[in-house]
Design a protein around this motif. Structure first.
Motif, PDB file in Angstrom:
ATOM      1  N   PHE A 404       0.581  -1.321   0.086  1.00 16.14           N
ATOM      2  CA  PHE A 404      -0.095   0.032  -0.116  1.00 16.14           C
ATOM      3  C   PHE A 404       0.861   1.155  -0.145  1.00 16.14           C
ATOM      4  N   GLY A 405       2.084   1.107   0.151  1.00 19.68           N
ATOM      5  CA  GLY A 405       2.967   2.412  -0.219  1.00 19.68           C
ATOM      6  C   GLY A 405       3.594   2.122  -1.401  1.00 19.68           C
ATOM      7  N   ALA A 406       3.325   1.170  -2.396  1.00 18.13           N
ATOM      8  CA  ALA A 406       3.796   1.041  -3.566  1.00 18.13           C
ATOM      9  C   ALA A 406       2.930   1.742  -4.758  1.00 18.13           C
ATOM     10  N   SER A 407       3.782   2.241  -5.811  1.00 17.41           N
ATOM     11  CA  SER A 407       2.894   3.109  -7.102  1.00 17.41           C
ATOM     12  C   SER A 407       2.304   1.904  -7.752  1.00 17.41           C
ATOM     13  N   VAL A 408       0.949   2.013  -8.033  1.00 19.51           N
ATOM     14  CA  VAL A 408       0.032   1.258  -8.939  1.00 19.51           C
ATOM     15  C   VAL A 408       0.850   1.029 -10.304  1.00 19.51           C
ATOM     16  N   GLU A 409       0.984   2.273 -11.073  1.00 19.82           N
ATOM     17  CA  GLU A 409       1.558   2.033 -12.402  1.00 19.82           C
ATOM     18  C   GLU A 409       3.246   1.592 -12.420  1.00 19.82           C
ATOM     19  N   LYS A 410       3.661   1.989 -11.523  1.00 15.79           N
ATOM     20  CA  LYS A 410       5.136   1.677 -11.676  1.00 15.79           C
ATOM     21  C   LYS A 410       5.630   0.500 -10.981  1.00 15.79           C
ATOM     22  N   THR A 411       4.747  -0.163 -10.376  1.00 18.57           N
ATOM     23  CA  THR A 411       5.114  -1.195  -9.527  1.00 18.57           C
ATOM     24  C   THR A 411       4.136  -2.320  -9.642  1.00 18.57           C
ATOM     25  N   LEU A 412       2.801  -2.502  -9.181  1.00 23.17           N
ATOM     26  CA  LEU A 412       1.912  -3.275  -9.273  1.00 23.17           C
ATOM     27  C   LEU A 412       1.283  -3.894 -10.665  1.00 23.17           C
ATOM     28  N   ARG A 413       1.124  -2.800 -11.290  1.00 18.54           N
ATOM     29  CA  ARG A 413       0.535  -3.066 -12.754  1.00 18.54           C
ATOM     30  C   ARG A 413       1.636  -3.783 -13.559  1.00 18.54           C
ATOM     31  N   ARG A 414       2.968  -3.636 -13.335  1.00 17.21           N
ATOM     32  CA  ARG A 414       4.002  -4.076 -14.026  1.00 17.21           C
ATOM     33  C   ARG A 414       3.998  -5.575 -13.613  1.00 17.21           C
ATOM     34  N   LYS A 415       3.824  -5.818 -12.383  1.00 12.63           N
ATOM     35  CA  LYS A 415       3.907  -7.163 -11.970  1.00 12.63           C
ATOM     36  C   LYS A 415       2.778  -8.019 -12.450  1.00 12.63           C
ATOM     37  N   VAL A 416       1.524  -7.613 -12.494  1.00 17.19           N
ATOM     38  CA  VAL A 416       0.561  -8.181 -13.003  1.00 17.19           C
ATOM     39  C   VAL A 416       0.940  -8.638 -14.533  1.00 17.19           C
ATOM     40  N   GLU A 417       1.184  -7.479 -15.219  1.00 15.15           N
ATOM     41  CA  GLU A 417       1.478  -7.819 -16.826  1.00 15.15           C
ATOM     42  C   GLU A 417       2.646  -8.835 -16.835  1.00 15.15           C
ATOM     43  N   LEU A 419       3.269 -11.331 -14.916  1.00 19.32           N
ATOM     44  CA  LEU A 419       2.748 -12.621 -14.479  1.00 19.32           C
ATOM     45  C   LEU A 419       1.743 -13.143 -15.987  1.00 19.32           C
ATOM     46  N   ALA A 420       0.976 -12.171 -16.378  1.00 23.24           N
ATOM     47  CA  ALA A 420       0.242 -12.487 -17.552  1.00 23.24           C
ATOM     48  C   ALA A 420       0.917 -13.111 -18.649  1.00 23.24           C
ATOM     49  N   SER A 421       2.337 -12.394 -19.092  1.00 18.73           N
ATOM     50  CA  SER A 421       3.115 -12.665 -19.975  1.00 18.73           C
ATOM     51  C   SER A 421       3.773 -14.041 -19.894  1.00 18.73           C
ATOM     52  N   ILE A 422       3.685 -14.791 -18.686  1.00 20.45           N
ATOM     53  CA  ILE A 422       4.358 -16.167 -18.522  1.00 20.45           C
ATOM     54  C   ILE A 422       3.324 -17.055 -18.399  1.00 20.45           C
ATOM     55  N   GLY A 423       1.905 -16.586 -18.493  1.00 22.85           N
ATOM     56  CA  GLY A 423       0.880 -17.491 -18.673  1.00 22.85           C
ATOM     57  C   GLY A 423       0.004 -17.706 -17.394  1.00 22.85           C
ATOM     58  N   VAL A 424       0.103 -16.814 -16.513  1.00 18.01           N
ATOM     59  CA  VAL A 424      -0.928 -16.836 -15.430  1.00 18.01           C
ATOM     60  C   VAL A 424      -1.906 -15.939 -15.913  1.00 18.01           C
ATOM     61  N   SER A 425      -3.251 -16.571 -16.148  1.00 24.04           N
ATOM     62  CA  SER A 425      -4.528 -16.162 -16.607  1.00 24.04           C
ATOM     63  C   SER A 425      -5.020 -14.980 -15.812  1.00 24.04           C
ATOM     64  N   GLU A 426      -5.938 -14.275 -16.377  1.00 23.95           N
ATOM     65  CA  GLU A 426      -6.587 -13.267 -15.291  1.00 23.95           C
ATOM     66  C   GLU A 426      -7.449 -14.044 -14.348  1.00 23.95           C
ATOM     67  N   ASP A 427      -7.927 -15.108 -14.753  1.00 29.07           N
ATOM     68  CA  ASP A 427      -8.817 -15.924 -13.723  1.00 29.07           C
ATOM     69  C   ASP A 427      -8.026 -16.613 -12.715  1.00 29.07           C
ATOM     70  N   HIS A 428      -6.666 -16.866 -12.939  1.00 25.70           N
ATOM     71  CA  HIS A 428      -5.727 -17.445 -11.622  1.00 25.70           C
ATOM     72  C   HIS A 428      -4.992 -16.416 -11.066  1.00 25.70           C
ATOM     73  N   LEU A 429      -5.161 -14.931 -11.460  1.00 25.35           N
ATOM     74  CA  LEU A 429      -4.400 -13.842 -10.761  1.00 25.35           C
ATOM     75  C   LEU A 429      -4.808 -13.780  -9.411  1.00 25.35           C
ATOM     76  N   PRO A 430      -6.120 -13.577  -9.019  1.00 28.07           N
ATOM     77  CA  PRO A 430      -6.507 -13.424  -7.594  1.00 28.07           C
ATOM     78  C   PRO A 430      -5.801 -14.397  -6.694  1.00 28.07           C
ATOM     79  N   ARG A 431      -6.264 -15.892  -7.031  1.00 25.58           N
ATOM     80  CA  ARG A 431      -5.489 -16.803  -6.219  1.00 25.58           C
ATOM     81  C   ARG A 431      -4.056 -16.640  -5.844  1.00 25.58           C
ATOM     82  N   THR A 432      -3.356 -16.424  -7.048  1.00 26.87           N
ATOM     83  CA  THR A 432      -1.993 -16.349  -7.137  1.00 26.87           C
ATOM     84  C   THR A 432      -1.320 -15.261  -6.213  1.00 26.87           C
ATOM     85  N   ILE A 433      -2.257 -14.107  -6.205  1.00 25.08           N
ATOM     86  CA  ILE A 433      -1.595 -13.122  -5.508  1.00 25.08           C
ATOM     87  C   ILE A 433      -2.091 -13.173  -4.079  1.00 25.08           C
ATOM     88  N   LYS A 434      -3.139 -13.805  -3.778  1.00 27.19           N
ATOM     89  CA  LYS A 434      -3.725 -13.896  -2.568  1.00 27.19           C
ATOM     90  C   LYS A 434      -2.837 -14.659  -1.774  1.00 27.19           C
TER      91      LYS A 434
END
Length: 552
Positions: A404-417, A419-434
């Motif tokens: 919650f001290g990290a930047s959404v655009e510079k940090t968090l969104r880049r990690k999500v992208e 994970l998506a690039s290596i094959g972690v689908s949008e459906d599996h993202l919440p479980r993986t991050i949780k």
């Protein structure tokens, strides 16, 4: 500023600096014998630097003194130290303290020796009564005379004894002009004991200071800037910030950076400050880490600290203690700002014990400006976009508040992208991050990509790695050299299993190689048992023994 001049005989032919015939060189001499305000370690430039011989026409110049042999210099230094000790005793400190200080202030001693020599050379040019009286004094008495004339009452010697350079000692002494020498000696002993008694904290303090320098994410005010400057001074010295918890290495820099600490009253401020911290659960032996990581705390008002603690009164004391030790800036923060931040977290459902868990792990979140809280709100909105409900967002905040001290655009969104690039689908993202929210803070270039590359080099495909990450999120956070490589090599070389087995059970990399994997493998080997990695490792010791070693 303390300014004193020597008692120059009044019947000199050149009677006054205001006289039109007063040579500039004499004026420089008088000023050079004042209490130094800059570069005091240099020997004053006496007349001979501009006029080779004494120009007093009524008194022929004596021959220039010859350099003294080394034994004479050593004797003078020893006599000077004894004279300084006697001089300090007159202020009421103990003999042990006066001896200790006088034996460890060499630049101050040399300054007094030079002053004695300069006055002796001046007096050689005149035959008036004051000059003759000075000439009849013993060398030690002349040193004491010059020490008294400096007007600092022994403070420069004490400060050099603490490790300050002579110029710094003279500068700091000005801040302490109203302090008595016994009082300063007492406060130095009290502070050293308070700051450095927690021997177990020495290594941790340096790491915490370095972390503050590298990862500070709060606005920097004057107090914080001065603290960071102190850390920079320490980091540039031998041993770096690892020496911050060592008295002989760091106390001098604390006094140089915050000279007013030695002007604080012992009974009216320092001792009540210690008592206040004890009431909130901070043990005395841990207080040093608080003051060393943020020295301005000790300069602050006790009442303001009490108000800050009241703003956090609903949070368990043990968590406040941990937060303050890690980020002592909390005690120097604005009370109104703390209250606003506590209310903002409460609006997110993070209150009382939950808030205590958050700030004990990431107390810098409370140090943000209230208007910056929108960044936390942005993170909350981002996580909800990923499919997390309010309860899960709260759990993620408790598990990894640094998110919650990290930047959404510079940090968090880049990690999500990523994970998506290596094959972690949008459906599996919440479980993986949780399961492993720290994944959102892991560096892509230094951590995630190198782990991906290594796992592909040992024979795993991109899709297989993505499958493993979905099943076991921390996988890409493990060190290659300390975890992945040794466990992979034992798997294929000793256990003689194909690397594909870890695809089905990636948690294999989470177990200790020496304490669990190897012992269980050798038990199975002796019994000539074959089983999957999950069967071998996914049981506690009793279950494993029941299945594989207790057979009749």
């Amino acid at each position: 500023m303390i300014t004193k001049t020597l008692s120059i005989p009044p019947n000199l032919p050149l009677s006054s600096p205001k006289s039109s015939h007063f040579p500039q060189s004499h004026l420089q001499f008088l000023f050079s014998l004042k209490f130094p305000s800059s570069t005091p370690h240099r020997r004053p430039q006496f007349l001979r630097t501009q006029i080779p011989q004494c120009q007093n026409p009524s008194n022929p110049s004596p021959p220039a003194p010859q350099p003294q042999p080394q034994p004479q210099q050593n004797r003078h230094l020893k006599d000077t130290q004894e004279a300084i000790s006697k001089f300090l005793l007159d202020f009421g400190i103990s003999a042990d303290d006066s001896d200790s200080i006088s034996s460890n202030c060499p630049k101050y001693a040399l300054m007094l020796i030079d002053s004695v020599k300069d006055l002796e050379e001046w007096n050689a040019c005149t035959k008036d009564t004051p000059a003759e009286e000075f000439g009849q004094l013993s060398f030690k008495d002349k040193v004491i005379y010059m020490a008294k004339d400096k007007g600092d009452c022994g403070k420069i010697a004490l400060l050099e004894n603490l490790g300050l350079s002579l110029s710094s000692a003279i500068n700091v002494a000005r801040y302490l002009s109203t302090e008595s020498l016994p009082s300063l000696v007492q406060k130095v002993k009290f502070m050293k004991d308070l700051f450095f008694s927690g021997s177990a904290d020495k290594g941790i303090i340096g790491k915490s200071a370095r972390r503050m320098m590298l990862h500070l994410s709060i606005p920097i005010d004057d107090d914080l800037q001065q603290t960071l400057s102190l850390f920079e001074k320490m980091e540039a010295r031998r041993g770096g910030l690892d020496m911050l918890g060592v008295s002989d290495a760091s106390f001098r820099y604390i006094v140089e950076s915050f000279p007013h600490v030695l002007a604080l009253p012992l009974d009216a401020h320092l001792k009540p400050m210690v008592e206040l911290l004890e009431t909130i659960g901070v043990p005395r032996e841990r207080m040093g880490s608080i003051f060393l990581l943020f020295p301005p705390i000790i300069l602050g008002g006790i009442n303001s600290i009490k108000r800050n603690l009241l703003a956090l009164e609903k949070i368990p004391k043990v968590m406040i203690d941990k937060a303050i030790r890690s980020w002592p800036h909390l005690l120097g923060c604005s009370t109104s700002k703390l209250k606003v931040m506590v209310e903002n977290f409460g609006a997110l459902g993070i209150k009382n014990k939950k808030l205590g868990r958050v700030i004990s792990r990431s107390p810098q979140l409370l140090l943000r400006k209230p208007q910056e809280f929108f960044q936390v709100c942005n993170v909350v909105s981002f996580l909800r976009e990923l499919g997390f409900d309010e309860e899960t967002v709260g759990k993620i905040l408790l598990r990894c508040p640094q998110i919650f001290g990290a930047s959404v655009e510079k940090t968090l969104r880049r990690k999500v992208e990523f994970l998506a690039s290596i094959g972690v689908s949008e459906d599996h993202l919440p479980r993986t991050i949780k399961k492993y929210p720290e994944l959102l803070l892991t560096d892509i270039n230094r951590t995630l990509s190198p782990r991906m590359k290594y796992l592909m080099e040992v024979g795993l495909s991109k899709n297989e790695i993505a499958f493993m990450v979905r099943k076991f999120s921390p996988l890409l956070g493990y060190s290659i050299d300390e975890v992945l490589r040794p466990k992979y090599e034992f798997l294929v070389n000793t256990m003689e299993k194909p690397v594909k087995e870890v695809v089905e059970y990636p948690r294999y990399f989470s177990y200790s190689l020496e304490k669990k994997i190897k012992p269980r493998f050798w038990v199975l080997k002796r019994m000539n048992e074959e089983c999957s990695l999950k069967e071998m490792l996914d049981k506690n010791d009793d279950e494993f023994a029941c299945k594989f070693t207790d057979r009749s």
